[in-house]
Design an enzyme around this catalytic site. Structure first.
Site, PDB file in Angstrom:
ATOM      1  CG  HIS A 126      32.101  46.062  46.504  1.00 49.14           C
ATOM      2  ND1 HIS A 126      33.234  46.264  47.243  1.00 49.14           N
ATOM      3  CD2 HIS A 126      31.443  45.032  47.101  1.00 49.14           C
ATOM      4  CE1 HIS A 126      33.271  45.394  48.248  1.00 49.14           C
ATOM      5  NE2 HIS A 126      32.189  44.644  48.186  1.00 49.14           N
ATOM      6  CD  GLU A 127      28.118  43.263  46.184  1.00 49.90           C
ATOM      7  OE1 GLU A 127      28.264  42.019  46.157  1.00 49.90           O
ATOM      8  OE2 GLU A 127      28.335  43.930  47.205  1.00 49.90           O
ATOM      9  CG  HIS A 130      32.651  40.247  45.880  1.00 51.31           C
ATOM     10  ND1 HIS A 130      33.713  40.010  46.723  1.00 51.31           N
ATOM     11  CD2 HIS A 130      31.871  41.169  46.517  1.00 51.31           C
ATOM     12  CE1 HIS A 130      33.587  40.749  47.825  1.00 51.31           C
ATOM     13  NE2 HIS A 130      32.476  41.459  47.719  1.00 51.31           N
ATOM     14  CD  GLU A 190      33.126  42.238  51.365  1.00 55.29           C
ATOM     15  OE1 GLU A 190      33.077  43.090  50.449  1.00 55.29           O
ATOM     16  OE2 GLU A 190      32.216  41.434  51.583  1.00 55.29           O
TER      17      GLU A 190
END
Length: 263
Positions: A126-127, A130, A190
């Site tokens: 997920h990070e 980004h 997100e």
């Protein structure tokens, strides 16, 4: 040049170089180069390492490094840096982050909620998503556009302007909570990181179904109080579960050997 002329010039530059698209096809405003963002990410990461204790436990570090490397080896080659650097920080924060320039930070508090390698890979994926989706660049560009009266030369953020715009930079890089600023990523970003990150961790051999359990653990960790930092601006729990299930049901079998990272 008058303030009005500066704004007009800035908007002209936006029209020429600012248009881009995210990995999911969403329109983005990106005003900064990969080199600029990598430079900012590296500077911010060095500052984090000076201000936050670094975990020295070899077992914990081997585990986190194993999961992170299993994911990053499936990330396409990035402009602006060659290798990903992973640091484990000693903190009760249930959080992690990734910065432009290939920097990944994991807080030890996250390991109490991410119960296994698949759940940790969910967060790391997920990070990293980004970064791949240029979300920091997008947020910093939006901040710059909102302050279009600033000198146009400040678009090229170097060492001199880093200190001047430190708060804005830290916020845009996803480090806002640690520095008393609002967490920058919006719900659209997100949700996008959830989907892109899920695809990345699954391609790396991790079980995407564990992402559901991970976010359930995150919800339980709040105990009706302030949610973990990772949930601060995320979509509602039910929305996330629905979106992830939909993505999981449509994913192919990647036939990748499952990593063996243990703590």
């Amino acid at each position: 040049m008058s303030p009005l002329s500066k704004v007009a010039s800035f908007l002209a530059i936006v029209g020429i170089v600012g248009c881009s698209a995210s990995p999911t096809g969403r329109n983005q405003l990106l005003l900064f180069s990969d080199k600029d963002m990598s430079h900012l990410g590296a500077q911010s990461f060095e500052e984090m390492k000076k201000q936050t204790p670094i975990n020295k436990d070899q077992k914990i570090n081997r585990y986190v490094q194993c999961v992170a490397k299993s994911v990053t080896k499936h990330v396409p080659k990035q402009s602006g840096f060659n290798d990903w650097e992973v640091v484990v920080f000693d903190s009760d924060q249930v959080n992690a982050f990734a910065l432009p320039g290939g920097k990944i930070g994991v807080y030890t508090g996250l390991l109490k909620v991410a119960k296994n390698q698949d759940q940790l890979a969910t967060v790391i994926g997920h990070e990293i998503a980004h970064v791949l989706a240029d979300h920091s660049n997008e947020r910093l560009s939006q901040s710059q556009l909102a302050n279009a009266g600033l000198q146009i030369t400040d678009i090229a953020l170097g060492a001199s302007s880093y200190s001047q715009y430190r708060g804005m930079t830290m916020s845009a890089l996803g480090l806002g909570v640690q520095y008393g600023l609002i967490l920058p990523y919006g719900r659209t970003q997100e949700s996008e990181a959830d989907i892109v990150g899920l695809d990345l961790m699954a391609k790396s051999g991790f079980d995407p179904n564990q992402s559901i359990d991970l976010w359930k653990n995150m919800a339980k960790a709040s105990n009706g109080n302030q949610p973990p930092e990772l949930l601060s601006t995320h979509p509602s729990h039910n929305t996330r579960i629905k979106d992830l299930n939909q993505k999981i049901n449509s994913m192919p079998n990647f036939n990748v050997a499952k990593p063996n990272c243990t703590l």
